[in-house]
Design a protein around this motif. Structure first.
Motif, PDB file in Angstrom:
ATOM      1  N   SER A  23      39.768 -13.093 -38.218  1.00 38.97           N
ATOM      2  CA  SER A  23      40.626 -13.481 -39.334  1.00 38.97           C
ATOM      3  C   SER A  23      41.912 -12.671 -39.376  1.00 38.97           C
ATOM      4  O   SER A  23      42.979 -13.200 -39.687  1.00 38.97           O
ATOM      5  CB  SER A  23      39.865 -13.311 -40.657  1.00 38.97           C
ATOM      6  OG  SER A  23      38.725 -14.136 -40.684  1.00 38.97           O
ATOM      7  N   TYR A 140      32.103 -12.821 -45.931  1.00 34.60           N
ATOM      8  CA  TYR A 140      33.157 -13.213 -46.857  1.00 34.60           C
ATOM      9  C   TYR A 140      34.042 -12.036 -47.261  1.00 34.60           C
ATOM     10  O   TYR A 140      35.226 -12.201 -47.542  1.00 34.60           O
ATOM     11  CB  TYR A 140      32.552 -13.870 -48.099  1.00 34.60           C
ATOM     12  CG  TYR A 140      31.952 -15.226 -47.811  1.00 34.60           C
ATOM     13  CD1 TYR A 140      32.506 -16.048 -46.836  1.00 34.60           C
ATOM     14  CD2 TYR A 140      30.839 -15.680 -48.497  1.00 34.60           C
ATOM     15  CE1 TYR A 140      31.969 -17.285 -46.564  1.00 34.60           C
ATOM     16  CE2 TYR A 140      30.297 -16.928 -48.221  1.00 34.60           C
ATOM     17  CZ  TYR A 140      30.871 -17.729 -47.259  1.00 34.60           C
ATOM     18  OH  TYR A 140      30.333 -18.960 -46.990  1.00 34.60           O
ATOM     19  N   THR A 143      36.374 -11.907 -44.527  1.00 32.68           N
ATOM     20  CA  THR A 143      37.297 -13.033 -44.638  1.00 32.68           C
ATOM     21  C   THR A 143      38.332 -12.793 -45.720  1.00 32.68           C
ATOM     22  O   THR A 143      39.492 -13.190 -45.596  1.00 32.68           O
ATOM     23  CB  THR A 143      36.520 -14.332 -44.946  1.00 32.68           C
ATOM     24  OG1 THR A 143      35.443 -14.463 -44.020  1.00 32.68           O
ATOM     25  CG2 THR A 143      37.413 -15.536 -44.834  1.00 32.68           C
ATOM     26  N   PRO A 300      38.601 -16.373 -49.973  1.00 34.13           N
ATOM     27  CA  PRO A 300      37.456 -15.534 -49.575  1.00 34.13           C
ATOM     28  C   PRO A 300      37.018 -14.554 -50.646  1.00 34.13           C
ATOM     29  O   PRO A 300      35.851 -14.149 -50.660  1.00 34.13           O
ATOM     30  CB  PRO A 300      37.969 -14.802 -48.325  1.00 34.13           C
ATOM     31  CG  PRO A 300      39.439 -14.921 -48.368  1.00 34.13           C
ATOM     32  CD  PRO A 300      39.742 -16.214 -49.050  1.00 34.13           C
TER      33      PRO A 300
END
Length: 458
Positions: A23, A140, A143, A300
Motif C-alpha cells: 500500500s 486494515y 492499509t 482503511p
C-alpha cells in the motif's frame, strides 16, 4: 506469555507489514513512474506484478506449509521478503524494481498462508473469530497507515525510504519466529508434494491473469483462453490426485464455495479503488503524495474499527449474513465513486470512502471465518491457502481490469494533463463494473447462509 498470544502477535505483525509495503509503494507509484519513465500501463504493474506472484505461489505454499510446518514456512517467507526488499532499495531501473516486486510476492505467498493457518491452529473454534478479527485488523491498520506514512516518507525522503523503514520490522518478525514460537504445526507430514498440480496451477493462473490484462489484443484473448483451459486441466488432475496440492472437492460444500466466490468478487470489486482514488487525488486534483496519503486514510481507518467488531460478531451471527451486509455498503461506495470528475467536492469523495471502509470492514473477518470454519482442523492450511488465493487473484484481476480499461480508453500513454479527461472516464467505467461485482458478492454470501457448516472428504 501463552503460545496463543505470541502467535497472534507475530501473525498480526506479519499481516501488517505484508500489506504495508504494497500500500505504501502504491502511493509512491507516480514518483516511481517519473524516475523510471513508466507509462500509464507499466506503472500499474508495480502493484499488479506483486499480487500476480502471490497468486501463482499461494496454492503450492499451502501444501508446502502443511508438509514442512507453518513455522518453517513463515521463516522462509520472511527471509525472502527481507532480501527482496533490501534489493529493491538498490534498483536503478524499472526492470530491476519489478523483479524485486515479483520476488517479494513469492515471500508474501508463504507468509499469507502460514500466518492465518497458524492462528487457526493455535486458537479454539470458540475463540477463532475474535483472533481472526484481530489478525485482519493488522491488515486494515497497515492499509490505513501506509498511505499516510508512505506518502510522508516518499514526499520528504524518496520512495526508497519506504523499504528502509520496513526492513528492521521484518527482521524483528523473523527473530520472534525463531526465538519465541516452538510449535511447528505439521499437518501433512506424510503427504507427498503434488508437483504436477502445483506446476499446472501456476502456469494456468499466470497465462489467465496476464492474458486478462491484454484482452484489448488478440494475443491477450488467446492467452486468457489457454489459461482457462490449463486451469480446467488442473481441476481434473486434482480430482484424481490422492494428495492434491489443493483439494477442489471442498468446493462441493456450498458454504465453502460461496464464501470463496464472495471473497473473489469482493476483492475484484474493491482493490482497484485505492489506485483510482490515488490517481484522482495526485493527477486530477494535483495533491502531493503526502496529502493524498492523508485523504486515503479514511476508508482503511473505518476498516480498522470494524474488523475486530465484525470478527467477534461472526462467532455469534451467521458470518455470511454479515459479509452480505458489508458488500451492500461497498456497492453504494462504488456507485458514488463512479461519479468522480474534476468538479466533484472533496466531501463527496470522503463520504464514498467512509462507505467503502464500512463495507469491507464488515465483510472481511466474517467471510474469512466462514471459509476457515467450513473445513476440518487438519485441512486449515488448505483453507488458509484458499482465503489467500481468492484475495490475491481478486486483487490482481482488479488491477488487471483497471489496466485493461486504461488500454481500451487511453492507450499506452504517459500520465500527463492532456490525457486527464480519459483518466477520469477510465476510472468511472471501472467503478461501474466494480459496483456490479459487489452485487455478485452480496448474492454469493447469501447463497451460503443455509448450507452445512462442514464437509469432510476422505
Amino acid at each position: 506469555m501463552k503460545l496463543e498470544k505470541i502467535v497472534l502477535i507475530v501473525a498480526t505483525l506479519t499481516s501488517f507489514f505484508t500489506v504495508f509495503l504494497s500500500s505504501a509503494v502504491m502511493v509512491a507509484v507516480p514518483t516511481l513512474a517519473s524516475e523510471f519513465g513508466m507509462s500509464n500501463i507499466i506503472q500499474n504493474w508495480v502493484t499488479m506484478l506483486f499480487f500476480l506472484a502471490v497468486a501463482i505461489f499461494t496454492i503450492p505454499s499451502g501444501q508446502l506449509s502443511g508438509k514442512f510446518g507453518l513455522k518453517k514456512s513463515m521463516i522462509f517467507g520472511s527471509s525472502v521478503y527481507i532480501l527482496s526488499s533490501i534489493a529493491a532499495i538498490f534498483s536503478i531501473n524499472s526492470e530491476i524494481f519489478l523483479i524485486c516486486r515479483l520476488v517479494q510476492g513469492i515471500g508474501v505467498s508463504f507468509l499469507n498462508v502460514a500466518s492465518m493457518a497458524m492462528v487457526v491452529s493455535a486458537f479454539s473454534p470458540q475463540e477463532r473469530g475474535k483472533a481472526i478479527g484481530i489478525n485482519v485488523t493488522g491488515v486494515y491498520l497497515a492499509t490505513s497507515t501506509s498511505p499516510v506514512i508512505g506518502g510522508f516518507l516518499n514526499f520528504h525522503f524518496g520512495w526508497r525510504s519506504i523499504f528502509l523503514t520496513s526492513v528492521p520490522f521484518l527482521i524483528l518478525i523473523l527473530v520472534l519466529l525463531i526465538t519465541e514460537i516452538k510449535e511447528e504445526w505439521v499437518t501433512m507430514g506424510d503427504v507427498p508434494i503434488d508437483w504436477k498440480g502445483s506446476i499446472v496451477y501456476s502456469l494456468g493462473i499466470l497465462l489467465f491473469i496476464y492474458g486478462f490484462t491484454r484482452l484489448d489484443e488478440s494475443t491477450g484473448i488467446i492467452l486468457t483462453v489457454i489459461g482457462l483451459i490449463v486451469l480446467g486441466v488442473f481441476v481434473a488432475l486434482e480430482l484424481r490426485e490422492k494428495y492434491p496440492v489443493f483439494d477442489v472437492k471442498f468446493f462441493k460444500n456450498p458454504k465453502f464455495s460461496s464464501a470463496n466466490f464472495a471473497a473473489l468478487t469482493a476483492y475484484l470489486a474493491t482493490f482497484a479503488v485505492t489506485t483510482i482514488v490515488n490517481y484522482h487525488l495526485q493527477y486530477i486534483r494535483g495533491y502531493d503524495s503526502q496529502m493524498a496519503g492523508i485523504i486515503l486514510l479514511v476508508a482503511p481507518l473505518i476498516q480498522v474499527i470494524m474488523a475486530p467488531i465484525s470478527g467477534r460478531l461472526s462467532d455469534k451471527i451467521n458470518p455470511q449474513k454479515l459479509a452480505a451486509i458489508g458488500m451492500f455498503f461497498g456497492a453504494i461506495s462504488l456507485a458514488m465513486l463512479s461519479m468522480l470528475n474534476v468538479s466533484t467536492p472533496l466531501w463527496f469523495l470522503i463520504i464514498a470512502m467512509v462507505s467503502h471502509g464500512l463495507g469491507f470492514g464488515i465483510f472481511s473477518s466474517p467471510n474469512t471465518n466462514a471459509i476457515m470454519g467450513s473445513v476440518p482442523q487438519k485441512d486449515t492450511p488448505v483453507a488458509s491457502a484458499s482465503v489467500a488465493t481468492m484475495r490475491v487473484i481478486g486483487q490482481t484481476m482488479s488491477m488487471g481490469m483497471l489496466t485493461l480499461v486504461f488500454a481500451f480508453v487511453m492507450g499506452n500513454v504517459p500520465m500527463i494533463e492532456k490525457y486527464f479527461p480519459l483518466l477520469i472516464t477510465s476510472s468511472q467505467i471501472t467503478c461501474l463494473i466494480c459496483m456490479v461485482l459487489c452485487a455478485a458478492s452480496v448474492f454469493a454470501s447469501l447463497v451460503g447462509i443455509k448450507s452445512k457448516e462442514m464437509l469432510e472428504f476422505n
